[in-house]
Design a protein around this motif. Sequence first.
Motif, PDB file in Angstrom:
ATOM      1  N   ALA A 246      -7.970  10.427 -14.473  1.00 43.65           N
ATOM      2  CA  ALA A 246      -7.583  10.408 -13.063  1.00 43.65           C
ATOM      3  C   ALA A 246      -7.722   9.003 -12.486  1.00 43.65           C
ATOM      4  N   ALA A 247      -8.822   8.308 -12.815  1.00 47.74           N
ATOM      5  CA  ALA A 247      -9.043   6.963 -12.292  1.00 47.74           C
ATOM      6  C   ALA A 247      -7.983   5.990 -12.804  1.00 47.74           C
ATOM      7  N   ALA A 248      -7.642   6.105 -14.091  1.00 51.08           N
ATOM      8  CA  ALA A 248      -6.619   5.216 -14.653  1.00 51.08           C
ATOM      9  C   ALA A 248      -5.264   5.474 -14.019  1.00 51.08           C
ATOM     10  N   PHE A 249      -4.957   6.740 -13.812  1.00 49.12           N
ATOM     11  CA  PHE A 249      -3.678   7.104 -13.182  1.00 49.12           C
ATOM     12  C   PHE A 249      -3.593   6.541 -11.767  1.00 49.12           C
ATOM     13  N   LEU A 250      -4.645   6.748 -10.982  1.00 51.89           N
ATOM     14  CA  LEU A 250      -4.655   6.254  -9.599  1.00 51.89           C
ATOM     15  C   LEU A 250      -4.723   4.727  -9.550  1.00 51.89           C
ATOM     16  N   GLY A 251      -5.287   4.126 -10.608  1.00 49.27           N
ATOM     17  CA  GLY A 251      -5.366   2.670 -10.657  1.00 49.27           C
ATOM     18  C   GLY A 251      -4.004   2.006 -10.663  1.00 49.27           C
ATOM     19  N   TRP A 252      -3.008   2.666 -11.220  1.00 53.63           N
ATOM     20  CA  TRP A 252      -1.661   2.087 -11.221  1.00 53.63           C
ATOM     21  C   TRP A 252      -1.090   2.058  -9.814  1.00 53.63           C
ATOM     22  N   PHE A 253      -1.470   3.017  -8.984  1.00 52.26           N
ATOM     23  CA  PHE A 253      -1.035   2.987  -7.588  1.00 52.26           C
ATOM     24  C   PHE A 253      -1.789   1.911  -6.820  1.00 52.26           C
ATOM     25  N   ALA A 254      -3.082   1.728  -7.151  1.00 53.56           N
ATOM     26  CA  ALA A 254      -3.884   0.715  -6.460  1.00 53.56           C
ATOM     27  C   ALA A 254      -3.431  -0.691  -6.822  1.00 53.56           C
ATOM     28  N   GLY A 255      -3.125  -0.933  -8.092  1.00 51.91           N
ATOM     29  CA  GLY A 255      -2.755  -2.273  -8.545  1.00 51.91           C
ATOM     30  C   GLY A 255      -1.269  -2.520  -8.595  1.00 51.91           C
TER      31      GLY A 255
ATOM     32  N   ARG B 287       3.924   5.932   2.045  1.00 52.62           N
ATOM     33  CA  ARG B 287       2.579   6.271   2.519  1.00 52.62           C
ATOM     34  C   ARG B 287       1.791   6.997   1.442  1.00 52.62           C
ATOM     35  N   LEU B 288       2.449   7.862   0.677  1.00 57.03           N
ATOM     36  CA  LEU B 288       1.781   8.586  -0.411  1.00 57.03           C
ATOM     37  C   LEU B 288       1.324   7.609  -1.493  1.00 57.03           C
ATOM     38  N   PHE B 289       2.166   6.635  -1.797  1.00 55.64           N
ATOM     39  CA  PHE B 289       1.829   5.624  -2.804  1.00 55.64           C
ATOM     40  C   PHE B 289       0.562   4.871  -2.396  1.00 55.64           C
ATOM     41  N   ILE B 290       0.501   4.420  -1.141  1.00 59.18           N
ATOM     42  CA  ILE B 290      -0.662   3.682  -0.647  1.00 59.18           C
ATOM     43  C   ILE B 290      -1.902   4.568  -0.654  1.00 59.18           C
ATOM     44  N   TRP B 291      -1.736   5.807  -0.226  1.00 60.25           N
ATOM     45  CA  TRP B 291      -2.867   6.739  -0.152  1.00 60.25           C
ATOM     46  C   TRP B 291      -3.444   7.031  -1.533  1.00 60.25           C
ATOM     47  N   LEU B 292      -2.577   7.239  -2.524  1.00 53.65           N
ATOM     48  CA  LEU B 292      -3.054   7.482  -3.886  1.00 53.65           C
ATOM     49  C   LEU B 292      -3.799   6.257  -4.426  1.00 53.65           C
ATOM     50  N   GLY B 293      -3.332   5.075  -4.077  1.00 49.25           N
ATOM     51  CA  GLY B 293      -4.032   3.863  -4.504  1.00 49.25           C
ATOM     52  C   GLY B 293      -5.427   3.781  -3.924  1.00 49.25           C
ATOM     53  N   LYS B 294      -5.605   4.207  -2.678  1.00 50.03           N
ATOM     54  CA  LYS B 294      -6.923   4.181  -2.062  1.00 50.03           C
ATOM     55  C   LYS B 294      -7.868   5.184  -2.735  1.00 50.03           C
ATOM     56  N   LEU B 295      -7.337   6.273  -3.278  1.00 47.64           N
ATOM     57  CA  LEU B 295      -8.173   7.265  -3.954  1.00 47.64           C
ATOM     58  C   LEU B 295      -8.798   6.713  -5.237  1.00 47.64           C
ATOM     59  N   HIS B 296      -8.217   5.664  -5.804  1.00 49.08           N
ATOM     60  CA  HIS B 296      -8.767   5.076  -7.027  1.00 49.08           C
ATOM     61  C   HIS B 296     -10.222   4.677  -6.840  1.00 49.08           C
ATOM     62  N   ILE B 297     -10.515   4.057  -5.702  1.00 44.27           N
ATOM     63  CA  ILE B 297     -11.877   3.592  -5.445  1.00 44.27           C
ATOM     64  C   ILE B 297     -12.825   4.768  -5.244  1.00 44.27           C
ATOM     65  N   VAL B 298     -12.294   5.894  -4.769  1.00 41.03           N
ATOM     66  CA  VAL B 298     -13.117   7.086  -4.581  1.00 41.03           C
ATOM     67  C   VAL B 298     -13.471   7.726  -5.923  1.00 41.03           C
ATOM     68  N   VAL B 299     -12.519   7.730  -6.843  1.00 38.49           N
ATOM     69  CA  VAL B 299     -12.666   8.482  -8.094  1.00 38.49           C
ATOM     70  C   VAL B 299     -13.452   7.721  -9.163  1.00 38.49           C
ATOM     71  N   ILE B 300     -13.361   6.394  -9.176  1.00 38.71           N
ATOM     72  CA  ILE B 300     -13.855   5.622 -10.319  1.00 38.71           C
ATOM     73  C   ILE B 300     -15.345   5.807 -10.616  1.00 38.71           C
ATOM     74  N   HIS B 301     -16.150   6.052  -9.599  1.00 38.25           N
ATOM     75  CA  HIS B 301     -17.589   6.134  -9.829  1.00 38.25           C
ATOM     76  C   HIS B 301     -17.976   7.362 -10.663  1.00 38.25           C
ATOM     77  N   PHE B 302     -17.206   8.416 -10.571  1.00 38.14           N
ATOM     78  CA  PHE B 302     -17.540   9.655 -11.260  1.00 38.14           C
ATOM     79  C   PHE B 302     -17.482   9.513 -12.783  1.00 38.14           C
ATOM     80  N   PRO B 303     -16.372   9.037 -13.368  1.00 38.54           N
ATOM     81  CA  PRO B 303     -16.359   8.886 -14.825  1.00 38.54           C
ATOM     82  C   PRO B 303     -17.353   7.856 -15.335  1.00 38.54           C
TER      83      PRO B 303
END
Length: 205
Positions: free
Chosen positions: A119-128, A64-80
């Motif tokens: 942060a976005a790149a890190f979370l992207g590995w969970f998303a992809g 569940r943590l893995f899936i949740w971190l992947g979903k955060l990727h879409i939240v974080v990417i717009h900031f950088p």
Amino acid sequence: MGSDVAQSAEMQGMMDEGTMPMMPDGSAPAAPESDHMGGMSDDHGGMMAHDEAEDNSNKSFGERLFIWLGKLHIVVIHFPIAMIVAAFAAEAFGVARNKPDWRSAARIMLVIGALGAVAAAFLGWFAGGFYLYDRNLILTTHRYLGMTVAIGAVLLAWAGLSRFHHGRSEERIFGILLALLTIGVLVQAFLGGTFMHGGMNHMNF
């Protein structure tokens, strides 16, 4: 039955070509079940495996943590994206109008954008998913371009702060590198949009 198989085959082809529209959480639209579609999430990773309606109560905490971190990727990417593009705009204005304060602000924004890119790149590995190569070439390109942008942003932010602090004169080199980084960010954003908004033609006018 035959129409379901044909639809599944068509959706599989769209996945491989990067033209499948994605849901806001990074998942693919629901498709008829068939053997042809089986295992697709394993090949393409978590970015295409999340199901908004999926019940995760039977999964372990780690899953569940893995899936949740992947979903955060879409939240974080717009900031950088916003911070790095704004940093380039501030740097260009500062150089054009000889405004040191604007160039100083650009470096601060670049530092913040670089942290966001990491942060976005890190979370992207969970998303992809943690795959070195994907059958979807666009996803593979998006994966490694994101890593390149994050590393480049960190190095350029460090160089910008160091150069500004010591009053060095490589303004032109810094500006060119920042422009290249900005282009990389915009290309990366475009590729990411293909998973959310319907493939490579999602920006058609």
